[in-house]
Design an enzyme around this catalytic site. Structure first.
Site, PDB file in Angstrom:
ATOM      1  N   GLN A 182      49.777   8.136  10.814  1.00  0.00           N
ATOM      2  CA  GLN A 182      49.264   9.464  11.132  1.00  0.00           C
ATOM      3  C   GLN A 182      49.118  10.303   9.854  1.00  0.00           C
ATOM      4  OE1 GLN A 182      52.408  10.621  13.850  1.00  0.00           O
ATOM      5  NE2 GLN A 182      53.916   9.926  12.362  1.00  0.00           N
ATOM      6  N   HIS A 208      65.047  21.625  19.790  1.00  0.00           N
ATOM      7  CA  HIS A 208      66.078  20.612  19.582  1.00  0.00           C
ATOM      8  C   HIS A 208      67.314  20.846  20.455  1.00  0.00           C
ATOM      9  CE1 HIS A 208      63.842  19.925  15.642  1.00  0.00           C
ATOM     10  NE2 HIS A 208      63.688  18.843  16.368  1.00  0.00           N
ATOM     11  N   ASP A 263      62.427  14.051  12.331  1.00  0.00           N
ATOM     12  CA  ASP A 263      62.859  15.238  11.582  1.00  0.00           C
ATOM     13  C   ASP A 263      64.367  15.434  11.638  1.00  0.00           C
ATOM     14  OD1 ASP A 263      63.495  16.841  14.029  1.00  0.00           O
ATOM     15  OD2 ASP A 263      61.340  16.812  14.308  1.00  0.00           O
ATOM     16  N   ASP A 271      59.449   0.586  16.065  1.00  0.00           N
ATOM     17  CA  ASP A 271      58.649   0.985  17.215  1.00  0.00           C
ATOM     18  C   ASP A 271      59.586   1.302  18.381  1.00  0.00           C
ATOM     19  OD1 ASP A 271      57.114   1.012  19.576  1.00  0.00           O
ATOM     20  OD2 ASP A 271      55.628  -0.340  18.728  1.00  0.00           O
ATOM     21  N   ASP A 286      61.772  12.094  21.930  1.00  0.00           N
ATOM     22  CA  ASP A 286      61.371  13.233  21.094  1.00  0.00           C
ATOM     23  C   ASP A 286      60.098  12.833  20.361  1.00  0.00           C
ATOM     24  OD1 ASP A 286      61.133  15.361  19.413  1.00  0.00           O
ATOM     25  OD2 ASP A 286      63.018  15.042  18.335  1.00  0.00           O
ATOM     26  N   SER A 287      58.994  12.807  21.101  1.00  0.00           N
ATOM     27  CA  SER A 287      57.743  12.254  20.586  1.00  0.00           C
ATOM     28  C   SER A 287      56.745  13.349  20.257  1.00  0.00           C
ATOM     29  CB  SER A 287      57.125  11.319  21.627  1.00  0.00           C
ATOM     30  OG  SER A 287      56.741  12.065  22.778  1.00  0.00           O
ATOM     31  N   THR A 288      55.672  12.949  19.588  1.00  0.00           N
ATOM     32  CA  THR A 288      54.539  13.841  19.421  1.00  0.00           C
ATOM     33  C   THR A 288      53.776  13.890  20.742  1.00  0.00           C
ATOM     34  OG1 THR A 288      53.095  12.039  18.699  1.00  0.00           O
ATOM     35  CG2 THR A 288      54.335  13.194  16.990  1.00  0.00           C
ATOM     36  N   GLU A 289      52.662  14.620  20.769  1.00  0.00           N
ATOM     37  CA  GLU A 289      51.828  14.658  21.967  1.00  0.00           C
ATOM     38  C   GLU A 289      51.257  13.265  22.253  1.00  0.00           C
ATOM     39  OE1 GLU A 289      51.613  19.010  20.804  1.00  0.00           O
ATOM     40  OE2 GLU A 289      52.635  17.188  20.255  1.00  0.00           O
ATOM     41  N   PRO A 327      50.163   6.970  17.908  1.00  0.00           N
ATOM     42  CA  PRO A 327      51.302   6.074  18.107  1.00  0.00           C
ATOM     43  C   PRO A 327      52.211   6.485  19.257  1.00  0.00           C
ATOM     44  CG  PRO A 327      51.605   7.413  16.131  1.00  0.00           C
ATOM     45  CD  PRO A 327      50.190   7.620  16.587  1.00  0.00           C
TER      46      PRO A 327
END
Length: 276
Positions: free
Chosen positions: A32, A63, A87, A138, A156-159, A163
């Site tokens: 990304q 968080h 993070d 992964d 705790d993922s991105t949108e 990936p």
């Protein structure tokens, strides 16, 4: 408008913009586009593929809320997994719970970990704690290979693009169910109800088919699309709304409190309708 501005286009017709003092780092990683910028309003901010992931000023809301409702519902969360979360903010909050013996972080993009440690030390500062194991791997495949192992799992993922897309599929939630112990539970960030109603409805439907207890709760995060953010919790045994407030320990938090634990599950009508 003077200076340099960074805009996240959240829909085809709406976005959020923030003034930038300087770019700290930019890189196209294996997975990304990563941008770390310094801003006057929110301190250092991490963007992935043009989307705000976290900022020094408001990160505590996300968080704390992805972690404490579940860990204060499960009576003995000794072994905890975070999928994503490079993070380190979720790990920092998990370690506030003395019952947790081991926290495992599985982040697919090692660059997120590397630059969070460098530019977001207040968030990533516990990643080297001896109670933590960090794996650059992964998360989807880690779940597939794990059976009856974890007490609590946090996604705790991105949108749901790039990936992270497989982390919003029914098969992933089934894998989580199998990776959890008999009384395990999980929580995942599930985006916002203003722009992602279809996603929330789909996730609620899929999780309800797998977990006997499924709940949606919300928090206010100003740098995330619309400011209203949802989390979906699936539990094999324990109901977060049945928790006795007197059993919730005093924690060093800025957003989450014992009273808020219950209040977060009280939804506005239009959001509650998405859970049916």
């Amino acid at each position: 408008m003077g200076g340099m501005w960074y805009t996240e286009k959240q829909t085809d017709h709406f976005g959020i913009t923030v003034e930038v003092n300087k770019t700290l780092h930019t890189e196209q990683t294996e997975f990304q586009k990563l941008d770390m910028v310094e801003t006057p309003e929110f301190g250092n901010m991490l963007f992935l593929d043009g989307m705000v992931m976290t900022s020094e000023v408001d990160e505590f809301v996300y968080h704390e809320m992805v972690v404490h409702p579940a860990l204060n519902t499960h009576p003995n969360p000794e072994n905890v997994l975070v999928v994503g979360g490079g993070d380190g903010g979720a790990i920092r909050e998990i370690l506030k719970h003395k019952k947790v013996k081991k926290a495992t972080l599985v982040e697919i993009d090692g660059k997120v970990i590397e630059y969070s440690k460098k530019y977001l030390p207040s968030i990533a500062g516990e990643l080297d704690n001896p109670r933590v194991e960090v794996k650059v791997d992964d998360g989807f495949m880690h779940i597939v290979k794990s059976k009856n192992l974890y007490d609590v799992i946090m996604v705790d993922s991105t949108e749901p693009v790039g990936p992270a897309a497989p982390l919003f599929e029914r098969g992933f939630y089934q894998g989580i169910y199998e990776a959890l112990k008999d009384d395990g539970m999980f929580v995942a960030q599930t985006d916002n109800p203003w722009f992602k109603e279809d996603l929330i409805r789909k996730v609620m439907h899929d999780v309800k088919e797998i977990f006997p207890i499924t709940k949606l709760y919300i928090a206010n995060i100003p740098t995330y699309p619309s400011g209203m953010w949802t989390f979906t919790l699936g539990s094999k045994k324990y109901d977060p709304e049945a928790v006795d407030l007197n059993t919730i320990p005093e924690l060093d938090t800025k957003y989450y409190t014992p009273r808020l634990h219950h209040a977060a599950f009280v939804l506005p009508k239009f959001v509650e309708d998405m859970t049916k």
